[in-house]
Design an enzyme around this catalytic site. Structure first.
Site, short mmCIF file in Angstrom:
data_model
loop_
_atom_site.label_atom_id
_atom_site.label_comp_id
_atom_site.label_asym_id
_atom_site.label_seq_id
_atom_site.Cartn_x
_atom_site.Cartn_y
_atom_site.Cartn_z
N ARG A 28 -3.51 -5.18 7.59
CA ARG A 28 -4.56 -4.26 8.05
C ARG A 28 -5.71 -5.03 8.71
O ARG A 28 -6.23 -4.65 9.76
CB ARG A 28 -5.10 -3.43 6.87
CG ARG A 28 -4.15 -2.35 6.38
CD ARG A 28 -4.78 -1.57 5.25
NE ARG A 28 -4.82 -2.33 4.00
CZ ARG A 28 -5.75 -2.19 3.05
NH1 ARG A 28 -6.75 -1.34 3.24
NH2 ARG A 28 -5.71 -2.88 1.94
N ASP B 97 0.84 -1.20 0.00
CA ASP B 97 0.00 0.00 0.00
C ASP B 97 0.87 1.24 0.00
O ASP B 97 2.03 1.22 0.44
CB ASP B 97 -0.91 0.00 1.23
CG ASP B 97 -1.96 -1.12 1.17
OD1 ASP B 97 -2.45 -1.40 0.06
OD2 ASP B 97 -2.26 -1.70 2.23
N ASP C 241 -6.22 1.85 7.70
CA ASP C 241 -4.86 2.38 7.66
C ASP C 241 -4.92 3.89 7.91
O ASP C 241 -6.01 4.46 8.04
CB ASP C 241 -4.17 2.03 6.33
CG ASP C 241 -4.83 2.70 5.12
OD1 ASP C 241 -5.32 3.84 5.23
OD2 ASP C 241 -4.84 2.08 4.03
N TYR D 264 6.64 -8.99 8.03
CA TYR D 264 6.34 -7.57 8.18
C TYR D 264 6.60 -7.11 9.62
O TYR D 264 6.47 -7.90 10.56
CB TYR D 264 4.85 -7.29 7.89
CG TYR D 264 4.41 -7.61 6.49
CD1 TYR D 264 4.42 -6.64 5.49
CD2 TYR D 264 3.95 -8.88 6.16
CE1 TYR D 264 3.98 -6.93 4.21
CE2 TYR D 264 3.51 -9.18 4.88
CZ TYR D 264 3.53 -8.20 3.91
OH TYR D 264 3.10 -8.49 2.64
#
Length: 619
Positions: A178, A46, A88, A74
């Site tokens: 997310r 993103d 987000d 991540y």
């Protein structure tokens, strides 16, 4: 004016995407640096996120499915107490809730380990009835996405402060961090959204090795550090460009281009195979594949379906697929990268069938014929004579054999060749020959009469000049000697030169003499006659690791081995130019070598250099 595009360049670039940029726009610098339009990434990030993008360039864009399917790691910063419509920091707050304790967050993370189901965010690139879910959400339409199976192999809490939790997650393809932030909050009885996200690993590739990884700061938990991070991410691109010129940035990208190697193929889940020299033309022309085209037997194991193919000089040649059909291994083409050949290679079948270069034939060729086992001092006199005809406009070439003719005639008594076919071809190419005709000797070829053989070379190849030694013979049972050849040359209108022998230390230089010196361990004499050390071609050998500093392999191929014993050798490894991807022989290490009944055992003083062992030189 349109810039020239270099769509021949291929490789992998590990790129550190900056926050605030889309994955697509992040590729523009790679395209400009490498001068290519053939670029693809393997899993988007993103725009608010940062971290590792694995960028495939040129022909390697075919490998996108391999990289996309890798698991990923991540680091994420979760902000509890507020949920946004996008989950987000770019979205609008739609829910609020309590702030959980560190203990509450830590206690629920274990529930996400293993295979589970996850509902993707409404704002995502997934399609619903032919439209992106994110487009429908922005239009205010209700979006319902089905839960999908994902796997989380690791999740841990790195830090917790105030309303922020920093976690590290390793997960399968298709996992939305997310959504994970939303679901962790739900387990704690509250809401949250993902404040920051950094991808640190894609399969075997890591962010630390990426271009400009140093410009990505650490994710922190406190609000002050978070503000610094946002500002740093927002201006990191412009700061970088202010501190360095575009040329410096592009040079960084070019220096980080990873060409395909056997190691890289293995990381991508593929086997590797090396083409035999005689099969290069068939492979490039799409002829049916068979195991005989490769220097090693890889058909016994079909566990890895795809195989990275390398040319004899180490250049990446493409991918083939392996499958089991009716208890037989079937090989099929994936894609082929044409080899950048300095010298054209022809088989005798191509010459006899009229498939020799029309351009070379029209200009006329100069030629020498022989086994040329070793390209020694005597051979070089012949080569010089043929190459000198370039001044007359002729195209220089060699007609040779896949192995020494002595090996064909007396296979049980023959000790072995001084050089491999691949080494011979490489040597001829380096000398400046334009082509080589490589004959796989057969009884049918051996029955050709001398006149017919030479007439075919004149008719199909444009033979104008021939250089040979005084003892040269050709034709059925060697019945056509130099005197007969000169008479044939007058009738067929080509010229012939007889080149004298070369004497070293009072004796004629010959391949037989060099073999004797190898068997006597007289490597200084061998080097003087070959103008280089005796070198075993180890392409395609299967090396076994016997500890951190020792490897061993059973000898393959028709090359001669010195007697059993201990030797000091120089081991040459395949290396690859980061800029071009072409194989270079510029990595080497001195090793102790033990030879015993065809088995080589190499012991190094330092830890092993990784990669293909190209050759072993006896000092």
């Amino acid at each position: 004016m349109k810039k020239n595009q270099n769509n021949d360049v291929s490789g992998i670039v590990l790129l550190a995407k900056q926050a605030g940029k889309t994955s697509f726009s992040s590729l523009s610098s790679v395209k400009r640096a490498l001068g290519t339009t053939k670029v693809g990434h393997t899993g988007t990030l993103d725009s608010f996120a940062e971290g590792l993008l694995v960028v495939l360039v040129g022909h390697l864009t075919h490998l996108v499915p391999h990289i996309t399917n890798f698991d990923k790691t991540y680091e994420a910063l979760i902000e509890f107490g507020t949920e946004t419509d996008t989950l987000d920091p770019t979205g609008q707050v739609v829910k609020t809730g309590k702030i959980p304790t560190k203990e509450e967050v830590a206690s629920v993370l274990g529930e996400f380990w293993g295979e589970t189901e996850q509902v993707p965010p409404a704002f995502s690139a997934l399609h619903v009835d032919g439209k992106r879910a994110s487009d429908l959400a922005r239009e205010g339409k209700s979006v319902e996405l089905r839960a999908r199976k994902i796997t989380i192999s690791s999740i841990r809490l790195l830090d917790f402060s105030d309303k922020w939790a920093r976690i590290e997650v390793s997960c399968s393809k298709g996992t939305y961090i997310r959504s994970l932030a939303r679901d962790i909050a739900a387990k704690c009885g509250t809401v949250a959204h993902l404040k920051e996200l950094k991808r640190t690993r894609v399969g075997p590739f890591r962010l630390d090795d990426a271009v400009r990884a140093e410009s990505i700061p650490l994710i922190e938990n406190s609000e002050n550090c978070h503000t610094k991070h946002i500002r740093s991410s927002a201006c990191s691109d412009s700061d970088f460009l202010r501190k360095s010129t575009e040329g410096e940035e592009f040079e960084q990208i070019r220096s980080h281009l990873l060409p395909m190697t056997a190691e890289l193929a293995s990381l991508c889940g593929m086997d590797s195979a090396i083409l035999s020299t005689r099969s290069v033309s068939d492979f490039c022309n799409g002829r049916p594949l068979s195991a005989k085209m490769f220097v090693q037997d890889f058909t016994s194991d079909a566990s890895k379906k795809e195989i990275a193919v390398f040319y004899p000089n180490g250049e990446f040649g493409g991918v083939i697929t392996r499958s089991l059909s009716k208890n037989h291994i079937k090989l099929s083409y994936g894609f082929v990268i044409q080899q950048k050949q300095k010298m054209q290679i022809y088989s005798w079948e191509q010459v006899a069938g009229g498939r020799f270069s029309a351009e070379f034939k029209e200009k006329g060729i100069s030629l020498t014929i022989g086994s040329f086992d070793g390209s020694h001092l005597g051979h070089r006199s012949l080569f010089s004579a043929v190459l000198s005809q370039k001044e007359q406009g002729l195209v220089p070439g060699v007609l040779t054999f896949t192995r020494s003719l002595r090996g064909y005639k007396n296979p049980t008594e023959y000790e072995g060749d001084v050089v491999s076919l691949s080494q011979k071809i490489d040597s001829l190419s380096e000398m400046g020959f334009a082509f080589a005709v490589v004959v796989d000797f057969s009884s049918e070829f051996g029955r050709i009469e001398g006149h017919d053989f030479l007439n075919l070379l004149v008719k199909n190849c444009g033979l104008k000049y021939l250089a040979e030694g005084s003892d040269f013979h050709c034709g059925y049972k060697g019945s056509c000697g130099m005197e007969e050849i000169k008479k044939i040359a007058e009738k067929l209108y080509f010229s012939v030169d007889t080149i004298g022998s070369v004497i070293f230390e009072g004796e004629r230089v010959s391949s037989s003499r060099i073999r004797s010196c190898i068997l006597q361990k007289n490597f200084p004499a061998v080097q003087n006659m070959l103008l280089k050390p005796f070198e075993l071609d180890c392409t395609g050998w299967h090396w076994k690791r016997e500890g951190e500093k020792v490897i061993s392999a059973q000898k393959k191929g028709a090359q001669l081995l010195p007697p059993n014993g201990n030797y000091s050798v120089r081991v040459v490894f395949y290396d690859f130019s980061q800029k071009s991807g072409e194989a270079q022989n510029n990595r080497a290490a001195i090793s102790d070598c033990t030879l015993e009944n065809g088995n080589l055992r190499l012991a190094f003083s330092d830890n092993l250099i990784s990669g293909f062992v190209r050759s072993v030189q006896f000092l």
